[in-house]
Design a protein around this motif. Structure first.
Motif, PDB file in Angstrom:
ATOM      1  N   GLU A 156       0.869  -1.170   0.000  1.00  0.00           N
ATOM      2  CA  GLU A 156       0.000   0.000   0.000  1.00  0.00           C
ATOM      3  C   GLU A 156       0.908   1.224   0.000  1.00  0.00           C
ATOM      4  O   GLU A 156       1.896   1.290   0.742  1.00  0.00           O
ATOM      5  CB  GLU A 156      -0.908   0.035   1.233  1.00  0.00           C
ATOM      6  CG  GLU A 156      -1.739   1.332   1.265  1.00  0.00           C
ATOM      7  CD  GLU A 156      -2.770   1.405   2.391  1.00  0.00           C
ATOM      8  OE1 GLU A 156      -2.801   0.508   3.257  1.00  0.00           O
ATOM      9  OE2 GLU A 156      -3.557   2.380   2.371  1.00  0.00           O
ATOM     10  N   ASN A 212      -4.292   5.091  -2.105  1.00  0.00           N
ATOM     11  CA  ASN A 212      -5.469   5.721  -1.473  1.00  0.00           C
ATOM     12  C   ASN A 212      -5.978   6.888  -2.318  1.00  0.00           C
ATOM     13  O   ASN A 212      -5.203   7.754  -2.720  1.00  0.00           O
ATOM     14  CB  ASN A 212      -5.100   6.241  -0.087  1.00  0.00           C
ATOM     15  CG  ASN A 212      -4.841   5.114   0.890  1.00  0.00           C
ATOM     16  OD1 ASN A 212      -5.767   4.449   1.345  1.00  0.00           O
ATOM     17  ND2 ASN A 212      -3.570   4.878   1.197  1.00  0.00           N
ATOM     18  N   GLU A 254      -7.788   2.502  -3.616  1.00  0.00           N
ATOM     19  CA  GLU A 254      -8.531   2.323  -2.366  1.00  0.00           C
ATOM     20  C   GLU A 254      -9.552   3.447  -2.197  1.00  0.00           C
ATOM     21  O   GLU A 254      -9.201   4.617  -2.096  1.00  0.00           O
ATOM     22  CB  GLU A 254      -7.564   2.303  -1.170  1.00  0.00           C
ATOM     23  CG  GLU A 254      -6.591   1.153  -1.239  1.00  0.00           C
ATOM     24  CD  GLU A 254      -5.851   0.900   0.076  1.00  0.00           C
ATOM     25  OE1 GLU A 254      -6.137   1.596   1.076  1.00  0.00           O
ATOM     26  OE2 GLU A 254      -4.994  -0.004   0.096  1.00  0.00           O
ATOM     27  N   ASP A 266     -11.629   0.612   1.502  1.00  0.00           N
ATOM     28  CA  ASP A 266     -10.744   0.798   2.653  1.00  0.00           C
ATOM     29  C   ASP A 266     -11.559   0.983   3.939  1.00  0.00           C
ATOM     30  O   ASP A 266     -12.716   1.405   3.877  1.00  0.00           O
ATOM     31  CB  ASP A 266      -9.890   2.049   2.411  1.00  0.00           C
ATOM     32  CG  ASP A 266      -8.599   2.047   3.220  1.00  0.00           C
ATOM     33  OD1 ASP A 266      -8.358   1.094   3.976  1.00  0.00           O
ATOM     34  OD2 ASP A 266      -7.832   3.008   3.073  1.00  0.00           O
ATOM     35  N   LYS A 286     -11.052  -4.166   2.676  1.00  0.00           N
ATOM     36  CA  LYS A 286     -10.015  -4.045   3.695  1.00  0.00           C
ATOM     37  C   LYS A 286     -10.682  -3.869   5.054  1.00  0.00           C
ATOM     38  O   LYS A 286     -11.383  -2.886   5.287  1.00  0.00           O
ATOM     39  CB  LYS A 286      -9.104  -2.841   3.411  1.00  0.00           C
ATOM     40  CG  LYS A 286      -8.332  -2.979   2.103  1.00  0.00           C
ATOM     41  CD  LYS A 286      -7.277  -1.905   1.966  1.00  0.00           C
ATOM     42  CE  LYS A 286      -6.073  -2.180   2.841  1.00  0.00           C
ATOM     43  NZ  LYS A 286      -4.985  -1.195   2.618  1.00  0.00           N
TER      44      LYS A 286
HETATM   45 MG    MG Z   1      -5.656   2.663   2.687  1.00  0.00          MG
END
Ligand code: MG
Ligand code: C2E
Ligand code: MG
Ligand code: MG
Length: 284
Positions: free
Chosen positions: A58, A118, A150, A180, A201
């Motif tokens: 990530e 992200n 994400e 996420d 996630k």
């Molecule tokens: Mg994240």
């Protein structure tokens, strides 16, 4: 009878407001400089699949502030979001991530690595978001199936069909999507089913109490089952010890990241981690 407010209180209030305002102004300037002077750095937190193969990482943003040192997202991301600067910052993060993938994809030993980036709500909401991403793909020529974006549940309160349509357009390039911090928002299960997601996630808040709290364990079990039912990969974030890992494996969650394996690492250390890790696996 209400006493008139003292002048001192007002003066204090004024002073406090002014202080806040000038702090924000300073931060806005500093963020603009940071973009121009390339002060944002990508850190990479390994993501693994049982029994310990590194799939990739990530991407987590860090700001190398000229005076304050290395800053994590909690120091500036909210302000960047409010002020709209997250759009330009997020684009830079995505471009850097794709450039990194392009480099790796030229090296046989690293060609399979995946990056998960992200995306902020404000960034995703931009009318030209899809075009921006397409531009970066064209520029970097990567195999976009190595890229995961994400999203968070907060984005789903927007025009749902619009969100789905954006995701689908990007999916055509091979890009995949993760949801996420799952479990902390309010996504309706009906919506969840209609979203073209690849991965859920589990928020690290649930992993934290996994061994102590039976309710928490029931929630995690439910999320894992839900993910499986919807045909999604389920990844646990914030795995900090072997006990948590064992519990997750027993519940059927085989993808994970967390301090138990590695913290977010600068590029050189991430690449080092990959090599050491590969060596350990070969020894197994
Ligand atoms: Mg994240
Ligand atoms: P997130 O996307 O949920 O990222 C996971 C956060 O948990 C990261 O914090 C990571 O360092 C931390 N973490 C991972 N494993 C563990 C663990 O085992 N224990 C503990 N205590 N923490 C762990 P970080 O790097 O401070 O990032 C915080 C948040 O900032 C991220 O949460 C994400 O929402 C946001 N963020 C980070 N980078 C970006 C970016 O490039 N763009 C946008 N829009 N947001 C970002
Ligand atoms: Mg998260
Ligand atoms: Mg988060």
């Amino acid at each position: 009878q209400v006493k008139p407010q003292g002048g001192d209180a007002l003066a204090f209030f004024d002073g406090e407001l002014q202080f806040q305002a000038s702090r924000r102004l300073l931060l806005a300037h500093e963020l603009r400089d940071a973009l121009a002077d390339d002060q944002f750095e990508l850190y990479f937190q390994p993501q693994l699949v049982h029994p310990g193969v590194v799939m990739g990482a990530e991407v987590l943003l860090r700001w190398r502030h000229p005076a304050r040192g290395l800053l994590g997202p909690y120091e500036f991301i909210d302000f960047a979001e409010e002020s709209g600067m997250i759009v330009a910052i997020g684009e830079q993060v995505l471009r850097k991530a794709c450039r990194q993938l392009a480099l790796w994809q030229q090296q046989p030993a690293r060609a399979q690595l995946e990056l998960s980036v992200n995306i902020s709500a404000r960034q995703f909401r931009q009318r030209d978001f899809v075009q921006v991403v397409q531009g970066i793909l064209k520029e970097t020529q990567i195999d976009a199936s190595a890229l995961k974006l994400e999203l968070t549940e907060s984005m789903l309160v927007d025009d749902f069909d619009h969100v789905v349509s954006k995701m689908q357009q990007l999916q055509l390039h091979g890009i995949r999507f993760a949801l996420d911090d799952f479990g902390t928002g309010y996504s309706s299960l009906v919506y969840l089913k209609r979203l073209p997601l690849y991965q859920l996630k589990i928020d690290r808040g649930f992993i934290d109490d996994l061994l102590r709290d039976e309710n928490e364990q029931a929630i995690v079990r439910t999320i894992i089952l839900l993910g499986q039912t919807l045909g999604l990969e389920v990844l646990a974030e914030g795995v900090e010890n072997a006990g948590q890992l064992k519990a997750l494996l027993q519940l059927g969650c085989y993808h994970y990241q967390g301090f138990h394996f590695a913290k977010p690492l600068p590029l050189a250390e991430f690449e080092q981690f990959l090599q050491q890790h590969l060596a350990t696996l070969h020894r197994l």
